[in-house]
Design an enzyme around this catalytic site. Structure first.
Site, PDB file in Angstrom:
ATOM      1  N   HIS A 111       0.857  -1.187   0.000  1.00  0.00           N
ATOM      2  CA  HIS A 111       0.000   0.000   0.000  1.00  0.00           C
ATOM      3  C   HIS A 111       0.893   1.238   0.000  1.00  0.00           C
ATOM      4  O   HIS A 111       1.936   1.274   0.654  1.00  0.00           O
ATOM      5  CB  HIS A 111      -0.885   0.016   1.249  1.00  0.00           C
ATOM      6  CG  HIS A 111      -1.396   1.377   1.623  1.00  0.00           C
ATOM      7  ND1 HIS A 111      -0.835   2.133   2.631  1.00  0.00           N
ATOM      8  CD2 HIS A 111      -2.407   2.125   1.119  1.00  0.00           C
ATOM      9  CE1 HIS A 111      -1.488   3.281   2.729  1.00  0.00           C
ATOM     10  NE2 HIS A 111      -2.443   3.306   1.821  1.00  0.00           N
ATOM     11  N   GLY A 263     -18.419  11.819   0.983  1.00  0.00           N
ATOM     12  CA  GLY A 263     -19.212  11.635  -0.234  1.00  0.00           C
ATOM     13  C   GLY A 263     -18.370  11.330  -1.451  1.00  0.00           C
ATOM     14  O   GLY A 263     -18.762  11.647  -2.578  1.00  0.00           O
ATOM     15  N   ARG A 265     -16.140   8.931  -4.250  1.00  0.00           N
ATOM     16  CA  ARG A 265     -16.567   7.914  -5.210  1.00  0.00           C
ATOM     17  C   ARG A 265     -16.275   6.528  -4.644  1.00  0.00           C
ATOM     18  O   ARG A 265     -15.128   6.100  -4.551  1.00  0.00           O
ATOM     19  CB  ARG A 265     -15.825   8.136  -6.525  1.00  0.00           C
ATOM     20  CG  ARG A 265     -16.277   7.234  -7.671  1.00  0.00           C
ATOM     21  CD  ARG A 265     -15.616   7.690  -8.966  1.00  0.00           C
ATOM     22  NE  ARG A 265     -16.091   6.929 -10.111  1.00  0.00           N
ATOM     23  CZ  ARG A 265     -15.448   5.894 -10.648  1.00  0.00           C
ATOM     24  NH1 ARG A 265     -14.295   5.487 -10.125  1.00  0.00           N
ATOM     25  NH2 ARG A 265     -15.939   5.272 -11.700  1.00  0.00           N
TER      26      ARG A 265
END
Length: 305
Positions: A111, A263, A265
């Site tokens: 990551h 909010g 994607r």
């Protein structure tokens, strides 16, 4: 935050995404799908980005690398834990985030994330800070892989102060820890957040150095392990351990929470999820096995360099 500075960071991040996905595509001999997106007018969060994803490759079962540049009316709670004075302030965020899930169980998952946030209440000067890091999650541990990864991480941040690697290494160990399992996620690496020491130029320089070091930290390990022979046992253990990765990202990861709370994607936020994963009730590795060695020698906090 001036448009010039934002533009400089954006150009760097888009170039970083291109470089990393280009190198991985060449290694896997398979192209990334490029999915450009933009938030619809009227949504609370505005902005756009590019999600690049490779699935079903020879080397990588799933490799996702996303760039995003968004603006919102109010910082979500996950971003104001250490800056309560900015609660509810309008914000702007740019970043590149990636997670690569290899096919071979002897290749570790990796990551990496680098990002900039800017926020400020109306009538006040915006506050800017940087964050990021990279960490390695092996399924079968090798000392030389962990030492290599940590050495590159150390060298990337050392020009910014002798204290940075020990500090960011400890921060990574603390952050990538599954509290509900009392278990490290992997062998760590470096992690930093809310970084504004030395102003914009120093923070941006640190972020760039970490981003630029990623390929040197990870690809030599992939090259070393990608052709190792493995069987059903190793594959089943890999899928079981991937479950821990899912648990951390959904339960504890601030980046995932920030994206969902603001909010963002959803499809891009969850590109870190592995394509296949399993859970087994109270699985206990055989004493003296390579699987048991992972827990005893690698999922513990160690000084690797």
């Amino acid at each position: 935050m001036s448009d010039v500075r934002v533009g400089t960071v954006k150009t760097y991040l888009q170039g970083l995404q291109e470089r990393i996905t280009g190198a991985v595509a060449a290694l896997d001999e398979r192209s990334f799908l490029a999915d450009a997106w933009a938030k619809a007018p009227g949504e609370p969060l505005q902005g756009s980005g590019m999600t690049r994803i490779l699935e079903g490759g020879t080397v990588f079962e799933r490799a996702g690398c996303g760039f995003s540049h968004v603006r919102g009316p109010a910082l979500p709670p996950s971003a104001t834990q250490h800056r309560p004075e900015l609660a509810g302030a309008p914000f702007e965020a740019l970043g590149v985030s990636l997670v690569f899930h290899p096919r071979n169980p002897y290749v570790p998952t990796v990551h990496m994330n680098v990002r900039m946030l800017s926020a400020g209440h109306p009538g006040q000067e915006a506050v800017c800070w940087f964050g990021g890091g990279m960490d390695l999650t092996p399924y079968y541990g090798f000392d030389e892989d962990a030492r290599h990864f940590h050495t590159v991480c150390r060298d990337a941040v050392q020009p910014f102060g002798e204290d940075k690697y020990p500090r960011f290494k400890a921060w990574c160990d603390d952050y990538f820890f599954l509290k509900h399992r009392n278990e490290q996620r992997g062998v760590g690496g470096i992690f930093f957040d809310d970084f504004s020491e030395g102003g914009f130029d120093n923070g941006f320089g640190l972020m760039r150095s970490v981003g630029d070091a990623f390929l040197a930290a990870y690809l030599p390990i992939v090259e070393r392990r990608k052709d190792a022979a493995y069987g059903t046992r190793e594959r089943e253990f890999q899928l079981y351990r991937r479950g821990r990765y899912v648990e951390f990202n959904l339960v504890w990861d601030r980046g995932t929470h920030f994206g969902l709370q603001s909010g963002g994607r959803t499809e891009s936020i969850l590109l870190s999820m592995p394509p296949l994963v399993s859970w087994t009730y109270q699985a206990v590795p055989q004493e003296g096995s390579p699987e048991e060695a992972l827990y005893r020698q690698f999922l513990v906090r160690r000084d690797w360099v």
